[in-house]
Design an enzyme around this catalytic site. Structure first.
Site, PDB file in Angstrom:
ATOM      1  N   GLU A   1       1.380  -0.088  -5.313  1.00  8.06           N
ATOM      2  CA  GLU A   1       0.637   1.441  -5.215  1.00  8.06           C
ATOM      3  C   GLU A   1       1.508   2.775  -4.918  1.00  8.06           C
ATOM      4  O   GLU A   1       2.434   2.662  -3.579  1.00  8.06           O
ATOM      5  CB  GLU A   1      -0.078   1.508  -4.301  1.00  8.06           C
TER       6      GLU A   1
ATOM      7  N   ASP B   1       0.943  -0.749   0.225  1.00 10.57           N
ATOM      8  CA  ASP B   1       0.059  -0.074   0.045  1.00 10.57           C
ATOM      9  C   ASP B   1       0.620   1.161   0.577  1.00 10.57           C
ATOM     10  O   ASP B   1       1.942   1.264   0.844  1.00 10.57           O
ATOM     11  CB  ASP B   1      -0.874   0.344   1.439  1.00 10.57           C
TER      12      ASP B   1
END
Length: 620
Positions: free
Chosen positions: A313, A277
């Site tokens: 990400e 993330d």
């Protein structure tokens, strides 16, 4: 794929936490600021017994250790600080009474695996399905999700990507507020039930990726701030406070904590990869970025025996993080979530231009073409949304499989005030065309749970914090949308669902029954047929792909051409309301045709038409 073999056992050895062995359990906690710690211990099944206190031995580097003979799997424990307060183990493998409760010893050798023959799958075969364990089924458990895996495999999915499961405060959460990075949240089930989910997936030929959060800890239940300030670096400030200490003094142990966390999920739980993330929010000025260090550790460990993938990400579009070596193998990230493609599709299908969508508003069809051909749209250009900041690096040297592309994710849906999915907002004709472009492109496609049947249920932001923090989150959520014209009056703001209300979470659960309704079933059939074409005709030609495609856009008609590992792929898509005049046909055998009329060697494309052809490798 059926895997049958003698049951095997997997355990990741690490210097943190509780390690069960035949003679007892070894406990270890790194807390350099603490002079003396004691271990609180309670045998399994003795909830009525008082905790026994055992002094721990501190070494010069701040490690507190204790070997406790007779301790075993299932025992409860906590660490008592000098002030008399007790904290859970930050490397706890299981915290059944939530993040404030006692940790429990888990002996991973007790779980018998049946997937000994599993070696993973090549990345070019990936069709990813993002799901939230709590909202994927009515029960919201690992066991219930396991029962749905066969349906996903039948659809054509080859990898599920599980949103974060690291233990978070309360009974429900997206997962990005986790504080115990090694403990699957007990609201979903036990560690053994998560392992059974992964094992069953492998038996069906499905890879399983886990979403992990290494850029911050959640705001409730993170005790490290109080007793181990060395875990954080005050030189960097983030939206969550001081940054995790990846490059300051005493950062070696902190880096080891996260490297071991990655290896733990991959080795002990047999995950086939991680989705990392928001790595742009990781503050790490080290010569070797923590992502690179994790990749190196994976290649030196589980990556020698099976295929393991790291998906990033990264809002900064750092193509360098996706670089390939001389053999075409990733040197850090295998692929990156391609938000650029999503944003272009969203503008094209919904007409919305607020916020970051403004960067894609001028010519969304051309933007979509660039994303399909080159991966990133922003490759060093100035972003108006970011006040002129240059964003991105050139990505044309990367294969298309370096990009995980999608029509929506939990982020873009859940960050809306009412959690509407794109199918509730966008033009259905353009959405169908965009789905065909996505699933028949050389990119790695990802579906967000329910995409396959155009689920009508929203996916809202939900959490379950303690009272004081819950009120702040609810007020902050409404304040966040207060600047939008649609929420100019208080009555409109008041209609925004409360993230902490259980009803908000329940409303976000998939309604599997609606898949049988005509409109939803038509979408399901279309997606299944597109994926069947992809697996039969396109995937076998992807291995060895290198470099970008080329694209052109005229009057909202898009042409994209890719050179694959073997052969060439051509795509036409028309997004204007009016049909085209005669359009030159692309070479090769027809893979897919919708809304196209053939007139000799020319084509006419209706609104939403998509035409895909494939040339073989002869003559190249």
């Amino acid at each position: 794929m059926t895997i049958t073999s003698t049951p095997i056992h997997h355990a990741h050895c690490m210097p943190f936490g509780a390690t069960a062995h035949d003679a007892g359990v070894s406990f270890a906690l790194w807390a350099p600021s603490q002079d003396a710690l004691r271990l609180e211990h309670r045998p399994a099944g003795r909830d009525d017994a008082p905790h026994a206190l055992h002094p721990m031995t501190r070494d010069a580097e701040g490690w507190h250790r204790l070997d406790l003979p007779g301790a075993a799997h299932g025992d409860g424990y906590r660490f008592m600080l000098p002030d008399g307060s007790s904290v859970p183990d930050p490397a706890s493998r299981f915290n059944p009474d939530d993040v404030h409760g006692a940790s429990v010893v888990v002996d991973p050798r007790r779980h018998a695996w049946t997937d000994a023959a599993w070696r993973g799958r090549p990345w070019e075969e990936a069709v990813v399905y993002e799901l939230h364990i709590g909202a994927f089924t009515a029960e919201g458990t690992f066991a219930a999700a396991r029962e749905r895996l066969a349906e996903l495999a039948e659809l054509g999915v080859t990898a599920i990507e599980v949103m974060p499961v690291a233990d978070f405060p309360g009974r429900r959460n997206w997962g990005y507020d986790g504080v115990l990075q090694f403990a699957p949240d007990a609201s979903y089930g036990t560690p053994e039930e998560l392992k059974a989910l992964v094992d069953a997936a492998h038996g069906l030929g499905l890879m399983v990726l886990l979403d992990v959060v290494y850029n911050h800890f959640g705001p409730e239940g993170n005790y490290l701030h109080g007793y181990c300030p060395e875990f954080f670096n005050d030189a960097y400030r983030t939206p969550w406070g001081a940054a995790i200490n990846f490059d300051g003094q005493q950062s070696r142990t902190v880096r080891d904590f996260f490297v071991h966390n990655a290896l733990y999920w991959i080795e002990e739980f047999r995950f086939d990869g991680l989705r990392m993330d928001a790595i742009h929010a990781i503050r790490d000025g080290s010569q070797r970025h923590i992502v690179q260090e994790i990749r190196d550790a994976v290649l030196a460990g589980p990556g020698r025996e099976r295929q393991v993938h790291l998906v990033l990400e990264n809002d900064t579009n750092q193509a360098s993080m996706l670089a390939r070596d001389a053999q075409g193998l990733p040197v850090a990230g295998t692929a990156q979530w391609n938000d650029d493609l999503h944003h272009a599709v969203h503008v094209l299908t919904t007409g919305e231009r607020d916020g970051y969508y403004a960067d894609y508003a001028d010519d969304p069809v051309r933007s979509l073409g660039r994303a399909l051909a080159e991966g990133f749209i922003y490759q060093g250009q100035a972003s108006a949304f970011r006040h002129g900041e240059l964003r991105g690096e050139p990505s044309t040297q990367l294969p298309s499989q370096a990009f995980v592309s999608f029509l929506q994710t939990h982020d873009q849906v859940g960050n809306r005030a009412f959690g509407e999915r794109i199918h509730a907002l966008g033009d259905p004709v353009r959405l169908r065309a965009a789905m065909a472009c996505l699933l028949l492109s050389p990119h790695v496609p990802m579906l967000f749970m329910g995409d396959e049947f155009a689920a009508s249920t929203p996916f809202l932001y939900f959490c379950d914090f303690g009272p004081e923090l819950a009120e702040a989150v609810s007020n902050g959520r409404r304040s966040e949308f207060g600047g939008f014209a649609a929420f100019a009056d208080k009555a409109a703001l008041a209609r925004i669902p409360d993230p902490n209300a259980e009803s908000t979470f329940l409303a976000s659960k998939l309604n599997w029954r609606e898949r049988g309704a005509r409109k939803h079933f038509e979408q399901f059939n279309e997606v299944q047929q597109l994926l069947a074409l992809r697996h039969r005709l396109i995937v076998p030609r992807l291995a060895g792909s290198a470099g970008a495609g080329v694209y052109a856009c005229e009057n909202d008609t898009l042409r994209v051409h890719w050179k694959l590992g073997t052969g060439r792929l051509h795509m036409l898509a028309h997004f204007a309301e009016q049909p085209t005049g005669p359009v030159e046909r692309t070479p090769g055998a027809v893979v897919y045709s919708h809304g196209v009329t053939q007139e000799g060697s020319a084509l006419r494309l209706a609104h939403g038409a998509v035409w895909v052809t494939l040339e073989d490798a002869q003559g190249e």
